[in-house]
Design an enzyme around this catalytic site. Structure first.
Site, short mmCIF file in Angstrom:
data_model
loop_
_atom_site.label_atom_id
_atom_site.label_comp_id
_atom_site.label_asym_id
_atom_site.label_seq_id
_atom_site.Cartn_x
_atom_site.Cartn_y
_atom_site.Cartn_z
N HIS A 154 14.87 1.55 -5.37
CA HIS A 154 14.39 2.88 -5.72
C HIS A 154 15.19 3.56 -6.85
CE1 HIS A 154 12.34 6.68 -5.13
NE2 HIS A 154 13.49 7.30 -4.90
N SER A 160 12.72 10.13 -8.53
CA SER A 160 12.32 10.43 -7.16
C SER A 160 11.69 11.83 -7.09
CB SER A 160 13.52 10.29 -6.23
OG SER A 160 13.14 10.24 -4.89
N ASP A 204 10.17 -1.29 -4.32
CA ASP A 204 10.86 -0.03 -3.99
C ASP A 204 11.03 0.09 -2.48
OD1 ASP A 204 11.47 2.79 -3.55
OD2 ASP A 204 10.85 3.11 -5.62
#
Length: 289
Positions: free
Chosen positions: A261, A106, A232
């Site tokens: 995710h 991320s 995602d």
């Protein structure tokens, strides 16, 4: 699956001081520095770390500045502080390895790319896991998608106490793991699964970081494994496309169809480990230019 709070299993003594939530797995001469995401903890990288260590890598999971504490701790830091945590970790680890690879999840993926652009002398390859330049996934509330305006609000000190709370499915497709993570986030111990929400001002810093990294992707010459969930819920595949079309080094794409995710802990984390180890091994076996 073992609880994420099981922190001490297999952890070795590091050749440098560790923060309370950090971990170090001693392995061979090639090393991987792993970086967690915004409001997260090193625990979200621990399964990948163990897997890479079993494949022979030395692995260090770094704790970003301001993380694993409370909201005030996080709000006291900026993206430059988070980037400094990664660079310091890389410089420490580089002294004890032949090849150094950097992987992040991320926001951690942006920090890994930032390091590869700023310090190509340190980085031999990058694991870009669920890169998040924008929160544009299907589970993100519409108002949160306007968070690109947050740097302006922060400049005028508006919304310092406001928080975007995490929403189900919390980036996790595996329902049993999702329940475990949700319980951990509500426990009050942010060192286990991170904070339950994203402060507006911290998100503003993420967007400033994202803007910077976008502008310097052409400077990333190290090979990049770009891994992303095809479905995602937090950051669409468009985020991965930004990396694939912009970096100057060779790229490899891994789309994961049975994860959300948090690909480092979700259903296909073993596939992610295998592809990452193979990717890093291939680079390590290639003589430096």
């Amino acid at each position: 699956m073992k609880p994420l709070a099981d922190k001490l299993d297999g952890v070795n003594e590091a050749p440098f001081p560790l923060k309370p939530a950090e971990f170090f797995y001693e392995g061979g001469p090639n090393a991987v520095l792993l970086t967690h995401g915004l409001t997260g903890t090193p625990n979200e990288m621990r399964l990948v770390a163990r897997g890479l260590n079993r494949r022979g890598f030395t692995v260090y999971g770094v704790q970003l500045a301001g993380h694993c504490g409370d909201m005030d701790d996080l709000l006291a830091t900026r993206w430059q502080d988070w980037a400094a945590s990664v660079q310091t970790g890389a410089e420490r680890l580089r002294q004890h390895c032949d090849r150094l690879f950097v992987g992040g999840l991320s926001m951690g993926a942006l920090l890994a790319l930032n390091l590869a652009a700023d310090r190509p002398d340190l980085v031999d390859g990058v694991g870009v896991y669920g890169a998040t330049f924008r929160y544009d996934g299907w589970s993100v509330p519409r108002i949160a998608r306007l968070s690109g305006l947050l740097p302006l609000l922060k400049r005028f000190n508006i919304g310092r106490d406001r928080v975007f709370m995490e929403q189900p499915p919390y980036g996790i497709r595996d329902e049993r793991l999702r329940a475990q993570i949700s319980t951990a986030m509500q426990s009050g111990d942010s060192s286990i699964a991170g904070l339950p929400g994203n402060p507006w001002h911290s998100l503003a810093e993420l967007y400033l970081l994202a803007k910077r990294v976008r502008g310097q992707l052409a400077q990333v010459s190290a090979p990049c494994l770009v891994a992303h969930a095809s479905d995602d819920d937090i950051a669409s595949v468009d985020n991965a496309e930004v990396v694939l079309r912009s970096v100057s080094g060779p790229t490899e794409l891994l789309l994961l169809d049975n994860s959300y995710h948090m690909i480092t802990i979700d259903r296909e984390h073993r596939l992610l480990i295998d592809r990452s180890a193979t990717f890093f091994d291939r680079i390590a076996d290639t003589p430096r230019a």
